[in-house]
Design a protein around this motif. Sequence first.
Motif, PDB file in Angstrom:
ATOM      1  N   ARG A 111       0.812  -1.222   0.000  1.00 32.50           N
ATOM      2  CA  ARG A 111       0.000   0.000   0.000  1.00 32.50           C
ATOM      3  C   ARG A 111       0.847   1.273   0.000  1.00 32.50           C
ATOM      4  N   ASN A 112       2.012   1.196  -0.617  1.00 37.63           N
ATOM      5  CA  ASN A 112       2.811   2.408  -0.838  1.00 37.63           C
ATOM      6  C   ASN A 112       2.461   2.969  -2.211  1.00 37.63           C
ATOM      7  N   GLN A 113       2.136   4.247  -2.253  1.00 37.68           N
ATOM      8  CA  GLN A 113       1.803   4.904  -3.511  1.00 37.68           C
ATOM      9  C   GLN A 113       3.065   5.541  -4.083  1.00 37.68           C
ATOM     10  N   VAL A 114       3.592   4.968  -5.160  1.00 40.94           N
ATOM     11  CA  VAL A 114       4.829   5.464  -5.757  1.00 40.94           C
ATOM     12  C   VAL A 114       4.532   6.739  -6.542  1.00 40.94           C
ATOM     13  N   ARG A 115       5.353   7.757  -6.308  1.00 39.55           N
ATOM     14  CA  ARG A 115       5.160   9.059  -6.956  1.00 39.55           C
ATOM     15  C   ARG A 115       5.599   9.019  -8.415  1.00 39.55           C
ATOM     16  N   GLU A 116       4.810   9.638  -9.275  1.00 42.72           N
ATOM     17  CA  GLU A 116       5.202   9.772 -10.672  1.00 42.72           C
ATOM     18  C   GLU A 116       6.217  10.904 -10.794  1.00 42.72           C
ATOM     19  N   LEU A 117       7.303  10.618 -11.492  1.00 42.70           N
ATOM     20  CA  LEU A 117       8.417  11.562 -11.575  1.00 42.70           C
ATOM     21  C   LEU A 117       8.423  12.297 -12.905  1.00 42.70           C
ATOM     22  N   ASN A 118       8.937  13.524 -12.868  1.00 41.08           N
ATOM     23  CA  ASN A 118       9.169  14.299 -14.074  1.00 41.08           C
ATOM     24  C   ASN A 118      10.414  15.157 -13.846  1.00 41.08           C
ATOM     25  N   ARG A 119      10.801  15.921 -14.844  1.00 45.45           N
ATOM     26  CA  ARG A 119      12.018  16.734 -14.731  1.00 45.45           C
ATOM     27  C   ARG A 119      11.945  17.729 -13.577  1.00 45.45           C
ATOM     28  N   GLU A 120      10.756  18.231 -13.276  1.00 48.35           N
ATOM     29  CA  GLU A 120      10.608  19.268 -12.254  1.00 48.35           C
ATOM     30  C   GLU A 120      10.671  18.712 -10.833  1.00 48.35           C
ATOM     31  N   ASN A 121      10.109  17.522 -10.582  1.00 47.91           N
ATOM     32  CA  ASN A 121      10.057  17.043  -9.196  1.00 47.91           C
ATOM     33  C   ASN A 121      11.155  16.038  -8.850  1.00 47.91           C
ATOM     34  N   THR A 122      11.875  15.533  -9.850  1.00 50.89           N
ATOM     35  CA  THR A 122      12.896  14.515  -9.569  1.00 50.89           C
ATOM     36  C   THR A 122      14.089  15.095  -8.812  1.00 50.89           C
ATOM     37  N   ILE A 123      14.632  16.209  -9.303  1.00 51.46           N
ATOM     38  CA  ILE A 123      15.820  16.781  -8.669  1.00 51.46           C
ATOM     39  C   ILE A 123      15.543  17.221  -7.235  1.00 51.46           C
ATOM     40  N   PRO A 124      14.435  17.928  -6.924  1.00 51.36           N
ATOM     41  CA  PRO A 124      14.144  18.245  -5.515  1.00 51.36           C
ATOM     42  C   PRO A 124      13.990  17.002  -4.638  1.00 51.36           C
ATOM     43  N   SER A 125      13.445  15.924  -5.186  1.00 53.16           N
ATOM     44  CA  SER A 125      13.303  14.696  -4.400  1.00 53.16           C
ATOM     45  C   SER A 125      14.673  14.110  -4.058  1.00 53.16           C
ATOM     46  N   LEU A 126      15.589  14.128  -5.014  1.00 53.29           N
ATOM     47  CA  LEU A 126      16.938  13.645  -4.762  1.00 53.29           C
ATOM     48  C   LEU A 126      17.676  14.546  -3.765  1.00 53.29           C
ATOM     49  N   GLU A 127      17.553  15.856  -3.949  1.00 52.21           N
ATOM     50  CA  GLU A 127      18.230  16.800  -3.036  1.00 52.21           C
ATOM     51  C   GLU A 127      17.777  16.583  -1.593  1.00 52.21           C
ATOM     52  N   LYS A 128      16.508  16.260  -1.404  1.00 51.86           N
ATOM     53  CA  LYS A 128      15.983  16.076  -0.057  1.00 51.86           C
ATOM     54  C   LYS A 128      16.634  14.895   0.637  1.00 51.86           C
ATOM     55  N   ILE A 129      16.809  13.776  -0.069  1.00 49.65           N
ATOM     56  CA  ILE A 129      17.378  12.607   0.603  1.00 49.65           C
ATOM     57  C   ILE A 129      18.901  12.678   0.687  1.00 49.65           C
ATOM     58  N   PHE A 130      19.550  13.506  -0.158  1.00 47.44           N
ATOM     59  CA  PHE A 130      21.000  13.648  -0.072  1.00 47.44           C
ATOM     60  C   PHE A 130      21.426  14.637   0.999  1.00 47.44           C
ATOM     61  N   THR A 131      20.505  15.502   1.459  1.00 48.15           N
ATOM     62  CA  THR A 131      20.849  16.499   2.460  1.00 48.15           C
ATOM     63  C   THR A 131      21.018  15.858   3.828  1.00 48.15           C
TER      64      THR A 131
END
Length: 207
Positions: free
Chosen positions: A187-207
């Motif tokens: 029951r995990n809803q996987v987020r659909e990625l695009n050019r705009e939301n992918t980089i902020p998602s990566l930055e969040k987990i790398f911080t």
Amino acid sequence: MGIGGVVLLSLIVLTILYILGTERPFGRPGAPTNPFEGMPKPQVRLMPAPEDMVERLTPPWLRDLSPKLQAEGYQFIGNLSYASMTFFWAHTLISPDRRSVVLFTNWVEGKEGGKVVIPNLEIYSFTGNDFLVTACAQDGAAKLLTGANRPREDQMSLHLKAVFAESAVRPILKEHQERLVHWEAMRNQVRELNRENTIPSLEKIFT
């Protein structure tokens, strides 16, 4: 011992008790004084990597593989990097189903004229507040981009090896897709990625 001696001894004892009570020389050491303690960590910002370095040091097998993946529907969003003690760039693509981001992370080691590129593979998928990562890494502690924010065991499948050929990449891509099926079944809803939301998602987990 006269009265003066008793008074002197009492003062010595009181002084010792005062020192023990305030300095605690034998107690648990307190937290070290750090002027930056409590301050928020700087936000990681992924930026385009220097193109001359990327052009010179991209491994031939990756140079051949990337166009194949793009022909299969992978979307290339850039060669990304951030300030690091060891230079790297991540050749970054979004999967055709838009549920994963694939990073070919090339760590550059050695001095000018003798540089060696160690390629890792990291595949991330995200929900609203969690992520899943499948990776091949030369060193799981130092060479995973999440670094000090090491993922939990249930988040991560880590193969302790670098990748040096397409034949090593394909099974990892397949493994991540299989893990996604299991993750969504919980029951995990996987987020659909695009050019705009992918980089902020990566930055969040790398911080």
